[in-house]
Scaffold this active site. Structure first.
Site, mmCIF file in Angstrom:
data_model
loop_
_atom_site.group_PDB
_atom_site.id
_atom_site.type_symbol
_atom_site.label_atom_id
_atom_site.label_comp_id
_atom_site.label_asym_id
_atom_site.label_seq_id
_atom_site.Cartn_x
_atom_site.Cartn_y
_atom_site.Cartn_z
ATOM 1 C CE1 TYR A 184 0.649 0.457 4.453
ATOM 2 C CE2 TYR A 184 -1.148 -1.134 4.699
ATOM 3 C CZ TYR A 184 -0.093 -0.402 5.242
ATOM 4 O OH TYR A 184 0.191 -0.526 6.579
ATOM 5 C CE LYS A 221 5.121 -0.330 6.759
ATOM 6 N NZ LYS A 221 6.190 -1.047 7.477
HETATM 7 C C1 HXC Z 1 -7.030 5.495 16.755
HETATM 8 C C2 HXC Z 1 -5.060 5.371 17.942
HETATM 9 C C3 HXC Z 1 -5.146 3.941 17.980
HETATM 10 C C4 HXC Z 1 -6.288 3.336 17.352
HETATM 11 C C5 HXC Z 1 -3.332 4.563 18.994
HETATM 12 N N1 HXC Z 1 -3.917 5.680 18.577
HETATM 13 N N2 HXC Z 1 -4.028 3.466 18.643
HETATM 14 N N3 HXC Z 1 -5.991 6.126 17.329
HETATM 15 N N4 HXC Z 1 -7.190 4.127 16.738
HETATM 16 N N5 HXC Z 1 -6.423 2.009 17.344
HETATM 17 C C6 HXC Z 1 -3.471 7.047 18.808
HETATM 18 C C7 HXC Z 1 -3.487 7.372 20.288
HETATM 19 O O1 HXC Z 1 -4.790 7.695 20.721
HETATM 20 C C8 HXC Z 1 -2.538 8.561 20.352
HETATM 21 O O2 HXC Z 1 -3.134 9.737 19.937
HETATM 22 C C9 HXC Z 1 -1.490 8.209 19.299
HETATM 23 O O3 HXC Z 1 -2.096 7.222 18.422
HETATM 24 C C10 HXC Z 1 -0.226 7.632 19.885
HETATM 25 O O4 HXC Z 1 -0.576 6.524 20.676
HETATM 26 P P1 HXC Z 1 0.380 6.008 21.841
HETATM 27 O O5 HXC Z 1 -0.127 4.705 22.301
HETATM 28 O O6 HXC Z 1 0.583 7.084 22.853
HETATM 29 O O7 HXC Z 1 1.771 5.901 21.071
HETATM 30 P P2 HXC Z 1 2.896 4.849 21.175
HETATM 31 O O8 HXC Z 1 2.991 4.260 22.542
HETATM 32 O O9 HXC Z 1 4.080 5.477 20.613
HETATM 33 O O10 HXC Z 1 2.375 3.677 20.221
HETATM 34 C C11 HXC Z 1 2.502 3.741 18.834
HETATM 35 C C12 HXC Z 1 1.397 2.895 18.173
HETATM 36 C C13 HXC Z 1 1.350 1.508 18.808
HETATM 37 C C14 HXC Z 1 1.666 2.838 16.692
HETATM 38 C C15 HXC Z 1 0.068 3.597 18.385
HETATM 39 O O11 HXC Z 1 0.277 0.757 18.277
HETATM 40 C C16 HXC Z 1 2.620 0.753 18.616
HETATM 41 O O12 HXC Z 1 3.644 1.102 19.192
HETATM 42 N N6 HXC Z 1 2.633 -0.291 17.821
HETATM 43 C C17 HXC Z 1 3.848 -1.052 17.534
HETATM 44 C C18 HXC Z 1 3.509 -2.401 17.033
HETATM 45 C C19 HXC Z 1 2.682 -2.396 15.804
HETATM 46 O O13 HXC Z 1 1.767 -1.578 15.620
HETATM 47 N N7 HXC Z 1 2.939 -3.351 14.946
HETATM 48 C C20 HXC Z 1 2.133 -3.552 13.795
HETATM 49 C C21 HXC Z 1 2.880 -3.239 12.606
HETATM 50 S S1 HXC Z 1 2.127 -4.094 11.280
HETATM 51 P P3 HXC Z 1 -3.800 10.822 20.962
HETATM 52 O O14 HXC Z 1 -4.293 11.907 20.075
HETATM 53 O O15 HXC Z 1 -4.908 10.105 21.690
HETATM 54 O O16 HXC Z 1 -2.679 11.253 21.870
HETATM 55 C C22 HXC Z 1 2.401 -3.235 9.940
HETATM 56 C C23 HXC Z 1 2.058 -4.029 8.708
HETATM 57 C C24 HXC Z 1 1.696 -3.193 7.554
HETATM 58 O O17 HXC Z 1 2.827 -2.136 9.933
HETATM 59 C C25 HXC Z 1 1.435 -3.946 6.276
HETATM 60 C C26 HXC Z 1 0.594 -5.167 6.330
HETATM 61 C C27 HXC Z 1 0.291 -5.788 5.002
#
Ligand code: HXC
Length: 269
Positions: A145, A160
């Site tokens: 994507y 990305k």
């Molecule tokens: C809406 C969301 C949300 C959700 C988080 N946020 N999750 N908004 N829906 N489900 C918002 C929060 O409310 C906050 O905004 C902001 O994002 C930051 O969130 P934090 O939790 O404070 O940040 P942080 O701790 O840095 O976490 C980052 C993250 C988290 C991306 C949100 O999920 C993470 O660290 N993930 C790492 C692992 C991961 O996601 N792996 C998957 C990758 S798979 P506000 O405004 O409330 O402050 C991938 C594959 C792609 O990428 C391709 C597949 C084919």
């Protein structure tokens, strides 16, 4: 697969999923690896698995969003293993949300991890390679994507796409130093991180599965193998490319006519 004996790599997001499988594959091929991530426990589990297999690995906890932490990690890698030969930009953050509900901080969190994180690591490793006068390779894990776009993941798709553009730009700029940069675009892969972010319910899982012509998800080990290939000298003339490994997902499904029956008379998937 060609041996990577004596090589040293940094794998970001190396404690789980594609990062962990890639790190262990590199170790299996003879390389030493630093795994970088925010949580130390999974990193230490990867180091333990690497050591059980007779290899060497280093766990380094830190956030790819922090340039100083990334530099510290590269320095620690060189201090421990004496050199560095390349990098796997695998750390990612993602969640699905309608764009109109995405907060500034939500956008920033994902773009910071995916794009700024990849830049922080690539520039730190690249500068080190250039200073040392040694060739090297960078592989960044992206998604199809990046060029098709995808509703619900505007932050991740934009980030990305930035990583692909960064890799292509540096592939040309750093070719004179013998540094190659390539990307891998996996389709849906059986990892907890992607599953939780993109197909958390059974219904979502089945819908994603139905979108893959190959009829299955990819495995982290398959992506690890491709990454090892792109890092190796076998791919010595490959730079600025994006290798898609998605079971055909990004090509779409048959929409005209009916699915063709195979010679045994069963309907094709
Ligand atoms: C809406 C969301 C949300 C959700 C988080 N946020 N999750 N908004 N829906 N489900 C918002 C929060 O409310 C906050 O905004 C902001 O994002 C930051 O969130 P934090 O939790 O404070 O940040 P942080 O701790 O840095 O976490 C980052 C993250 C988290 C991306 C949100 O999920 C993470 O660290 N993930 C790492 C692992 C991961 O996601 N792996 C998957 C990758 S798979 P506000 O405004 O409330 O402050 C991938 C594959 C792609 O990428 C391709 C597949 C084919």
């Amino acid at each position: 697969m060609e041996s990577l004996q004596g090589r040293v790599y940094l794998v970001t997001g190396g404690g789980t999923g594609i990062g962990a499988a890639t790190a262990l594959r590199l170790v299996e091929l003879g390389a030493s690896v630093t795994v970088l991530g925010r949580r130390v426990e999974p990193l230490e589990a990867v180091v333990a698995a690497a050591e059980r297999s007779g290899g060497a690995a280093l766990a380094h906890s830190g956030d790819v969003r922090d340039p100083a932490a990334v530099q510290e990690c590269v320095d620690a890698t060189v201090a421990r293993f004496g050199r560095i030969d390349g990098l796997v930009n695998n750390a990612a953050g993602n969640f699905v949300t309608p764009a109109e509900r995405l907060s500034p901080n939500g956008w920033r969190a994902v773009v910071d991890i995916v794009l700024n994180g990849a830049w922080n690591c690539t520039s730190a490793v690249g500068r080190r390679l250039i200073e040392a006068g040694t060739p090297g390779a960078v592989v960044s894990v992206v998604a199809t994507y990046a060029w098709t776009g995808h509703p619900g993941t505007v932050h991740s798709a934009a980030a990305k796409a930035g990583v692909v553009a960064m890799s292509k730009s540096l592939a040309v700029e750093w070719a004179r130093y013998g540094i190659r940069l390539n990307c891998i675009a996996p389709g849906p892969t059986t990892t907890e991180g992607a599953g939780a972010a993109l197909w958390a319910s059974a219904e979502d899982h089945d819908r994603v599965l139905a979108s893959v012509p190959a009829g299955r998800f990819g495995t982290p080990e398959e992506i690890g193998d491709l990454t090892a290939f792109l890092l190796s000298d076998q791919a010595g003339y490959v730079t600025g490319s994006v290798l898609t490994a998605d079971g055909g997902q990004s090509l779409g499904r048959q929409v005209y006519g009916s699915p063709v029956a195979d010679i045994a008379g069963t309907a094709a998937r």
